[in-house]
Design a protein around this motif. Structure first.
Motif, PDB file in Angstrom:
ATOM      1  N   ASN A 258       0.826  -1.209   0.000  1.00 10.82           N
ATOM      2  CA  ASN A 258       0.000   0.000   0.000  1.00 10.82           C
ATOM      3  C   ASN A 258       0.857   1.255   0.000  1.00 10.82           C
ATOM      4  O   ASN A 258       0.574   2.220  -0.720  1.00 10.82           O
ATOM      5  N   ALA A 259       1.913   1.241   0.827  1.00 12.77           N
ATOM      6  CA  ALA A 259       2.793   2.415   0.899  1.00 12.77           C
ATOM      7  C   ALA A 259       3.485   2.660  -0.440  1.00 12.77           C
ATOM      8  O   ALA A 259       3.653   3.811  -0.866  1.00 12.77           O
ATOM      9  N   LEU A 260       3.896   1.578  -1.124  1.00 12.44           N
ATOM     10  CA  LEU A 260       4.518   1.735  -2.437  1.00 12.44           C
ATOM     11  C   LEU A 260       3.530   2.314  -3.444  1.00 12.44           C
ATOM     12  O   LEU A 260       3.879   3.180  -4.256  1.00 12.44           O
ATOM     13  N   ALA A 261       2.297   1.830  -3.381  1.00 15.32           N
ATOM     14  CA  ALA A 261       1.279   2.334  -4.298  1.00 15.32           C
ATOM     15  C   ALA A 261       1.012   3.819  -4.061  1.00 15.32           C
ATOM     16  O   ALA A 261       0.830   4.592  -5.002  1.00 15.32           O
ATOM     17  N   GLN A 262       0.977   4.218  -2.801  1.00 13.76           N
ATOM     18  CA  GLN A 262       0.754   5.621  -2.479  1.00 13.76           C
ATOM     19  C   GLN A 262       1.904   6.498  -2.966  1.00 13.76           C
ATOM     20  O   GLN A 262       1.690   7.631  -3.397  1.00 13.76           O
ATOM     21  N   ALA A 263       3.121   5.963  -2.895  1.00 16.87           N
ATOM     22  CA  ALA A 263       4.292   6.738  -3.337  1.00 16.87           C
ATOM     23  C   ALA A 263       4.298   6.917  -4.847  1.00 16.87           C
ATOM     24  O   ALA A 263       4.796   7.922  -5.358  1.00 16.87           O
ATOM     25  N   GLY A 264       3.729   5.935  -5.572  1.00 23.05           N
ATOM     26  CA  GLY A 264       3.692   6.025  -7.026  1.00 23.05           C
ATOM     27  C   GLY A 264       5.095   6.136  -7.590  1.00 23.05           C
ATOM     28  O   GLY A 264       6.023   5.451  -7.175  1.00 23.05           O
ATOM     29  N   GLY A 265       5.284   7.024  -8.526  1.00 22.89           N
ATOM     30  CA  GLY A 265       6.598   7.223  -9.125  1.00 22.89           C
ATOM     31  C   GLY A 265       7.345   8.396  -8.522  1.00 22.89           C
ATOM     32  O   GLY A 265       8.308   8.908  -9.108  1.00 22.89           O
ATOM     33  N   GLY A 266       6.907   8.815  -7.327  1.00 27.32           N
ATOM     34  CA  GLY A 266       7.520   9.977  -6.690  1.00 27.32           C
ATOM     35  C   GLY A 266       8.977   9.741  -6.332  1.00 27.32           C
ATOM     36  O   GLY A 266       9.391   8.617  -6.041  1.00 27.32           O
ATOM     37  N   THR A 267       9.746  10.785  -6.359  1.00 29.31           N
ATOM     38  CA  THR A 267      11.157  10.715  -5.987  1.00 29.31           C
ATOM     39  C   THR A 267      11.484  11.864  -5.038  1.00 29.31           C
ATOM     40  O   THR A 267      10.709  12.798  -4.878  1.00 29.31           O
ATOM     41  N   GLY A 268      12.640  11.776  -4.428  1.00 30.30           N
ATOM     42  CA  GLY A 268      13.089  12.821  -3.505  1.00 30.30           C
ATOM     43  C   GLY A 268      14.379  12.394  -2.850  1.00 30.30           C
ATOM     44  O   GLY A 268      14.951  11.341  -3.174  1.00 30.30           O
ATOM     45  N   VAL A 269      14.837  13.164  -1.906  1.00 29.71           N
ATOM     46  CA  VAL A 269      16.109  12.884  -1.252  1.00 29.71           C
ATOM     47  C   VAL A 269      15.908  11.848  -0.150  1.00 29.71           C
ATOM     48  O   VAL A 269      14.811  11.691   0.383  1.00 29.71           O
ATOM     49  N   VAL A 270      16.998  11.127   0.163  1.00 30.61           N
ATOM     50  CA  VAL A 270      16.968  10.203   1.297  1.00 30.61           C
ATOM     51  C   VAL A 270      18.014  10.580   2.349  1.00 30.61           C
ATOM     52  O   VAL A 270      17.906  10.204   3.510  1.00 30.61           O
ATOM     53  N   ASN A 271      19.060  11.308   1.944  1.00 27.38           N
ATOM     54  CA  ASN A 271      20.102  11.768   2.873  1.00 27.38           C
ATOM     55  C   ASN A 271      20.714  10.605   3.662  1.00 27.38           C
ATOM     56  O   ASN A 271      20.811  10.639   4.883  1.00 27.38           O
ATOM     57  N   ARG A 272      21.129   9.573   2.944  1.00 28.92           N
ATOM     58  CA  ARG A 272      21.709   8.388   3.584  1.00 28.92           C
ATOM     59  C   ARG A 272      23.020   8.710   4.299  1.00 28.92           C
ATOM     60  O   ARG A 272      23.224   8.329   5.455  1.00 28.92           O
ATOM     61  N   GLU A 273      23.920   9.423   3.616  1.00 26.19           N
ATOM     62  CA  GLU A 273      25.235   9.691   4.199  1.00 26.19           C
ATOM     63  C   GLU A 273      25.125  10.536   5.462  1.00 26.19           C
ATOM     64  O   GLU A 273      25.795  10.273   6.463  1.00 26.19           O
ATOM     65  N   THR A 274      24.261  11.541   5.421  1.00 31.89           N
ATOM     66  CA  THR A 274      24.058  12.384   6.610  1.00 31.89           C
ATOM     67  C   THR A 274      23.528  11.554   7.761  1.00 31.89           C
ATOM     68  O   THR A 274      23.991  11.659   8.904  1.00 31.89           O
ATOM     69  N   PHE A 275      22.550  10.716   7.461  1.00 35.59           N
ATOM     70  CA  PHE A 275      21.942   9.883   8.501  1.00 35.59           C
ATOM     71  C   PHE A 275      22.982   8.954   9.121  1.00 35.59           C
ATOM     72  O   PHE A 275      23.065   8.838  10.356  1.00 35.59           O
ATOM     73  N   MET A 276      23.761   8.289   8.299  1.00 32.76           N
ATOM     74  CA  MET A 276      24.768   7.358   8.816  1.00 32.76           C
ATOM     75  C   MET A 276      25.755   8.080   9.732  1.00 32.76           C
ATOM     76  O   MET A 276      26.122   7.587  10.800  1.00 32.76           O
ATOM     77  N   ARG A 277      26.181   9.249   9.321  1.00 37.85           N
ATOM     78  CA  ARG A 277      27.139  10.016  10.128  1.00 37.85           C
ATOM     79  C   ARG A 277      26.521  10.433  11.458  1.00 37.85           C
ATOM     80  O   ARG A 277      27.188  10.387  12.503  1.00 37.85           O
ATOM     81  N   ARG A 278      25.246  10.784  11.456  1.00 37.16           N
ATOM     82  CA  ARG A 278      24.618  11.313  12.664  1.00 37.16           C
ATOM     83  C   ARG A 278      24.242  10.228  13.679  1.00 37.16           C
ATOM     84  O   ARG A 278      24.023  10.537  14.857  1.00 37.16           O
ATOM     85  N   ILE A 279      24.134   8.955  13.251  1.00 36.04           N
ATOM     86  CA  ILE A 279      23.795   7.899  14.213  1.00 36.04           C
ATOM     87  C   ILE A 279      25.000   7.049  14.599  1.00 36.04           C
ATOM     88  O   ILE A 279      24.873   6.114  15.393  1.00 36.04           O
ATOM     89  N   ASP A 280      26.165   7.343  14.059  1.00 43.30           N
ATOM     90  CA  ASP A 280      27.367   6.569  14.384  1.00 43.30           C
ATOM     91  C   ASP A 280      27.614   6.601  15.896  1.00 43.30           C
ATOM     92  O   ASP A 280      27.665   7.674  16.502  1.00 43.30           O
ATOM     93  N   GLY A 281      27.739   5.432  16.508  1.00 39.88           N
ATOM     94  CA  GLY A 281      27.997   5.341  17.945  1.00 39.88           C
ATOM     95  C   GLY A 281      26.758   5.231  18.805  1.00 39.88           C
ATOM     96  O   GLY A 281      26.854   5.092  20.031  1.00 39.88           O
ATOM     97  N   LEU A 282      25.571   5.263  18.215  1.00 34.92           N
ATOM     98  CA  LEU A 282      24.321   5.166  18.977  1.00 34.92           C
ATOM     99  C   LEU A 282      24.212   3.796  19.652  1.00 34.92           C
ATOM    100  O   LEU A 282      24.509   2.768  19.035  1.00 34.92           O
ATOM    101  N   ILE A 283      23.813   3.765  20.922  1.00 27.11           N
ATOM    102  CA  ILE A 283      23.623   2.492  21.622  1.00 27.11           C
ATOM    103  C   ILE A 283      22.570   1.673  20.891  1.00 27.11           C
ATOM    104  O   ILE A 283      21.531   2.179  20.468  1.00 27.11           O
ATOM    105  N   TYR A 284      22.863   0.376  20.739  1.00 24.62           N
ATOM    106  CA  TYR A 284      21.951  -0.537  20.068  1.00 24.62           C
ATOM    107  C   TYR A 284      21.654  -1.707  20.996  1.00 24.62           C
ATOM    108  O   TYR A 284      22.558  -2.294  21.580  1.00 24.62           O
ATOM    109  N   GLY A 285      20.400  -2.038  21.141  1.00 19.19           N
ATOM    110  CA  GLY A 285      20.027  -3.083  22.084  1.00 19.19           C
ATOM    111  C   GLY A 285      19.902  -2.501  23.478  1.00 19.19           C
ATOM    112  O   GLY A 285      19.680  -1.301  23.664  1.00 19.19           O
TER     113      GLY A 285
END
Length: 494
Positions: A258-285
């Protein structure tokens, strides 16, 4: 399970029917407001009232760079909802919890756990989950669920035993009446499938308005469904939907298409590199301050305790208790006010479990010594209207005015299921406590010779390394790592 001091007892995961009745009599802000309308003063007041309770119940509020990043992204996506014109109108909180969880309540209060943030793979997915929660608020879903709950007189039905955290959705738990809900819990009742779909759709709209890739809602739901399935596999469960997102968001897997259908052919930014840099070292578990599950053992370095769950059972560590779950029964370790008398402590727990609707008392209270700890226990057989069950309370005196207890439920005649666990409880030394080290997310760049297998071997787990790595990085099917691309691994680090 939180760090608990004598002056800071965590309340039992129970509430009396009277407290629910008081909440039910209150006016529900937003119940009759049109979806998409701006936040009202009454909603803002309600959110502010319950905000401290949510922080206390869900692990505490994180601060610093991680929290600031989540707040910035959350406020940016929330303002797309039209609930307010200023990002500052929204209070976005990063919770110190090891459960994949997110929710929002009237008044512009939005919450997400660090564990769920760690499961994401880019900023757009973070915006997606926060947008989904804001969608629930914009549609006034919680207000409508509260009204329905009050009409159906939820809570206070028969035995207010061990709470939904303990009972879950097992066949055994379904035969026991749910415990009465606290006022703050009324704001996060389970949503219907239609409400989930509506919140997904609104979240996709918000992503598009903010310039994010609207397909990120689907990829986030896919990762969440995969994590639920992996948790079930690692814990030996058949039911892959428990624990689910906030225990209130049913079946994320079925919502992906359903979420894919709602998105259709839309595009935009994901900011993967920024996200990875900002969560580096976050406690997990698990955070050691809240105790850690290590295989079949639970160890709490601050409370200086350790116990072993029975074979075939799995544990879920919450902020108020740690639960032990299996087909043959459920148990929960928590605490309560203690005046130094274990006998009266145990009887008080039984009274609390019964609530105002039914008196529960043990046949007898017996004393024991467990690995040097004074202990007291008792069992009561209860007919819940459909079958008989045994309720056991097993308490320990840890000294200095502090006691902890297991509260368990099993089919009648099977109270001994947890005897090995009860007898495994022990106090740990300072040296043993000092050896407990948290896991953290470490962002690494794949080299030319790296594969899923080589990176997975660096994961700080003794089981399921490759499966954990794939789910953590959203690598499904035959997807492989790409040299030069950043990936998440989980390592041991202070």
């Amino acid at each position: 399970m939180p760090s608990i001091r004598k002056s800071q007892f965590t309340r039992l995961a129970l509430a009396s029917a009277a407290s629910l009745a008081m909440a039910a009599c209150a006016t529900i802000p937003g119940a009759n407001i049109a979806p998409g309308s701006p936040i009202t003063a009454a909603e803002a007041q309600q959110g502010a009232e319950y905000h401290p309770q949510f922080i206390a119940e869900f692990g505490g509020e994180m601060s610093g760079p991680y929290a600031s990043y989540v707040e910035d992204v959350g406020q940016g996506i929330a303002v797309q909802s039209g609930l307010a014109t200023s990002p500052d109108a929204f209070d976005v909180t990063l919770l110190n919890s090891s459960v994949n969880n997110a929710f929002a309540v009237p008044g512009g209060y939005v919450y997400v756990t660090r564990q769920l943030v760690g499961l994401m793979n880019n900023e757009a997915e973070l915006a997606a989950v926060l947008g989904h929660e804001i969608g629930h608020v914009a549609a006034r879903h919680s207000a409508r669920r509260q009204a329905a709950a009050q009409r159906n007189q939820l809570g206070g039905l028969g035995i207010a035993i061990l709470s939904s955290v303990l009972l879950g959705d097992s066949p055994l738990g379904d035969t026991i009446a749910r415990g009465a809900l606290q006022g703050s819990q009324l704001l996060t009742l389970s949503y219907s499938r239609n409400q989930e779909i509506e919140a997904d759709n609104l979240g996709v709209q918000y992503l598009t308005r903010a310039g994010y890739d609207p397909r990120s809602m689907a990829t986030l739901l896919q990762s969440l469904a995969a994590q639920n399935s992996l948790d079930a596999q690692l814990q030996g469960r058949d039911n892959a939907t428990i624990p689910e997102w906030a225990s209130t968001h049913p079946d994320p897997a079925s919502r992906v298409q359903n979420a894919l259908a709602q998105a259709g052919g839309g595009t935009g930014v994901v900011n993967r590199e920024t996200f990875m840099r900002r969560i580096d070292g976050l406690i997990y578990g698990d955070d050691p301050a809240q105790g850690m599950i290590e295989g079949s053992d639970f160890i709490h370095p601050e409370l200086r305790l350790r116990f072993t769950a029975p074979q075939g059972f799995y544990m879920v560590n919450g902020t108020r208790a740690v639960s032990v779950n299996g087909d043959a029964g459920r148990s929960q370790l928590t605490t309560g006010p203690f005046d130094g008398n274990l006998d009266s402590y145990v009887r008080a727990v039984f009274r609390a479990l019964g609530g105002d609707q039914q008196q529960i008392a043990p046949d007898s209270v017996q004393r024991a010594n467990v690995n040097g700890l004074p202990a007291t226990y008792g069992t009561a057989r209860v007919n819940n209207g459909q079958q008989q069950v045994d309720v056991t309370v097993f308490a320990y005196d840890f000294g200095n005015g502090q006691a902890y207890h297991f509260q368990s439920i099993t089919p009648a005649g099977q109270a001994g299921t947890f005897n090995g666990m009860y007898n495994s409880m022990r106090r740990i030394s300072s040296a043993e406590a000092g050896q407990v080290v948290p896991r953290r997310i470490d962002i690494v760049t794949a080299g030319r010779s790296d594969t899923v297998a080589t990176l997975a071997r660096r994961m700080a787990y003794s089981d399921g390394q490759e499966a954990r790595f794939r789910v953590l990085n959203g690598l499904f099917g035959d997807a492989t790592v790409v040299p030069g691309r950043e990936y998440k691994i989980v390592v041991r680090a202070n």
